[in-house]
Write a protein that holds these residues in place. Structure first.
Motif, PDB file in Angstrom:
ATOM      1  N   SER A  45       0.812  -1.220   0.000  1.00  0.00           N
ATOM      2  CA  SER A  45       0.000   0.000   0.000  1.00  0.00           C
ATOM      3  C   SER A  45       0.843   1.267   0.000  1.00  0.00           C
ATOM      4  N   ARG A  46       2.094   1.161   0.410  1.00  0.00           N
ATOM      5  CA  ARG A  46       3.070   2.241   0.291  1.00  0.00           C
ATOM      6  C   ARG A  46       4.454   1.646   0.519  1.00  0.00           C
ATOM      7  N   CYS A  53       9.659   6.802   4.435  1.00  0.00           N
ATOM      8  CA  CYS A  53       8.580   6.715   3.461  1.00  0.00           C
ATOM      9  C   CYS A  53       9.038   7.323   2.142  1.00  0.00           C
ATOM     10  N   GLY A  56       5.321   8.643  -0.911  1.00  0.00           N
ATOM     11  CA  GLY A  56       4.022   8.995  -0.357  1.00  0.00           C
ATOM     12  C   GLY A  56       3.098   7.818  -0.145  1.00  0.00           C
ATOM     13  N   ASN A  57       1.813   8.119  -0.024  1.00  0.00           N
ATOM     14  CA  ASN A  57       0.805   7.109   0.286  1.00  0.00           C
ATOM     15  C   ASN A  57       0.209   6.552  -1.003  1.00  0.00           C
ATOM     16  N   TYR A  58       1.054   5.914  -1.799  1.00  0.00           N
ATOM     17  CA  TYR A  58       0.618   5.338  -3.066  1.00  0.00           C
ATOM     18  C   TYR A  58       1.045   3.876  -3.142  1.00  0.00           C
ATOM     19  N   ASN A  82       5.877   3.399  -7.938  1.00  0.00           N
ATOM     20  CA  ASN A  82       4.466   3.689  -7.655  1.00  0.00           C
ATOM     21  C   ASN A  82       3.774   4.305  -8.874  1.00  0.00           C
ATOM     22  N   LYS A  97       6.924  12.350  -4.516  1.00  0.00           N
ATOM     23  CA  LYS A  97       5.588  11.844  -4.842  1.00  0.00           C
ATOM     24  C   LYS A  97       5.748  10.639  -5.760  1.00  0.00           C
ATOM     25  N   PHE A 277       5.860  13.169   6.195  1.00  0.00           N
ATOM     26  CA  PHE A 277       4.938  12.039   6.090  1.00  0.00           C
ATOM     27  C   PHE A 277       4.438  11.540   7.438  1.00  0.00           C
ATOM     28  N   PHE A 281       2.875   4.515  10.410  1.00  0.00           N
ATOM     29  CA  PHE A 281       2.491   3.985   9.108  1.00  0.00           C
ATOM     30  C   PHE A 281       1.880   2.591   9.268  1.00  0.00           C
ATOM     31  N   VAL A 283       1.055  -0.549   6.662  1.00  0.00           N
ATOM     32  CA  VAL A 283       1.296  -0.985   5.297  1.00  0.00           C
ATOM     33  C   VAL A 283       0.735  -2.396   5.112  1.00  0.00           C
TER      34      VAL A 283
END
Length: 290
Positions: A45-46, A53, A56-58, A82, A97, A277, A281, A283
């Motif tokens: 998931s990231r 990190c 990012g959240n990708y 990503n 990103k 970030f 987290f 994941v």
């Protein structure tokens, strides 16, 4: 006449047994040859690396290819992306990103619990950035290459306590520290230590889906981050940037294919440089291995 018939019968049986043994050996050798090459694809998931990190959240896709040269030496390839083409977020300040990385590595088994590893990290920017040279062979201060030498201790098999430990030192590449005037750059040899312990749960459970769930706990710290290689860690002191616990359940899909499912919680305990970030987290991951 009976003796001759019995003799011929014995020859036929012996030939049949030898043929079966040869076929069995051929099958075994075939399996061993197949095992020399292993393929894995992870969907996470990231992307987190030692509490850092990246991207990012990708969702990230991470293929791995390993080839066993001998019983001790293994060569491997690992990558992550990503699929984002923008380097910066819309604010123009927050970076990473879009993130991609390609690594080549070699591992050598020194004994039953100690492994020596060398990793070559290549992390080019997804678009051209002023002051960054994406050249594959550039290990200088404006490059995106680093070499990591590691000792990996693993006592998970054949020992009473299933713990592991990693000692990692960056020995070449973009890992330079500067003086207060931004001059006199020197190789920093940034070093990271990690301790882990594995718990196996529900081994005797009557519910098959619960059997073999593993919990991997980890404590990781960067010791001398003066070069700022660990962007989201403290630069001036020992930084416990990677504190986590990961649950994994492996599902056998047969024909040599397994599907591990994982859920990982990581806390970055650094006191500075975590604003981008955050510190916590979660994941989720799914893998396919052959």
């Amino acid at each position: 006449m009976k003796f001759k018939l019995l003799f011929l019968h014995l020859i036929v049986i012996s030939t049949s047994i030898l043929s079966q043994e040869n076929e069995s050996k051929t099958d075994t050798l075939s399996v061993e040859k197949e095992k020399k090459l292993s393929l894995t694809v992870d969907f996470v998931s990231r992307y987190l690396w030692r509490g850092q990190c990246w991207g990012g959240n990708y969702v990230a896709v991470q293929p791995t290819i390993e080839y066993e040269v001998s019983s001790k030496l293994t060569l491997g390839f690992w990558a992550t992306t990503n699929f984002k083409s923008d380097y910066f977020y819309p604010d123009g300040v927050t970076s990473y990103k879009g993130y991609q990385e390609i690594d080549f590595y070699a591992t050598y088994q020194l004994n039953d619990f100690l492994q020596f590893q060398v990793w070559d990290y290549y992390w080019p920017s997804v678009e051209k950035i002023e002051g960054i040279d994406n050249g594959f062979f550039n290990y200088g201060k404006d490059g995106v290459k680093t070499v990591d030498a590691m000792l990996y201790f693993d006592f998970s098999e054949g020992y009473k306590y299933p713990f592991n430990a990693t000692i990692s030192t960056l020995v070449a590449g973009n890992d330079f520290r500067f003086d207060s005037n931004g001059e006199n750059e020197k190789q920093n040899f940034t070093t990271y230590l990690e301790l882990g312990y594995t718990f196996t749960l529900f081994e005797k459970s009557s519910i098959k889906g619960l059997q073999g769930i593993e919990l991997d706990s980890v404590i990781g710290a960067v010791l001398n981050n003066k070069a700022g290689y660990y962007s989201y860690a403290d630069y001036d002191k020992v930084s416990f940037c990677n504190l986590g616990i990961k649950a994994t359940k492996e599902i056998d899909l047969r024909k040599g294919i397994t599907m591990p499912l994982s859920l990982n919680y990581v806390h970055n305990g650094a006191t500075q440089n975590t604003e981008t970030f955050g510190k916590n987290f979660v994941v989720a991951g799914i893998s396919f291995s052959y």
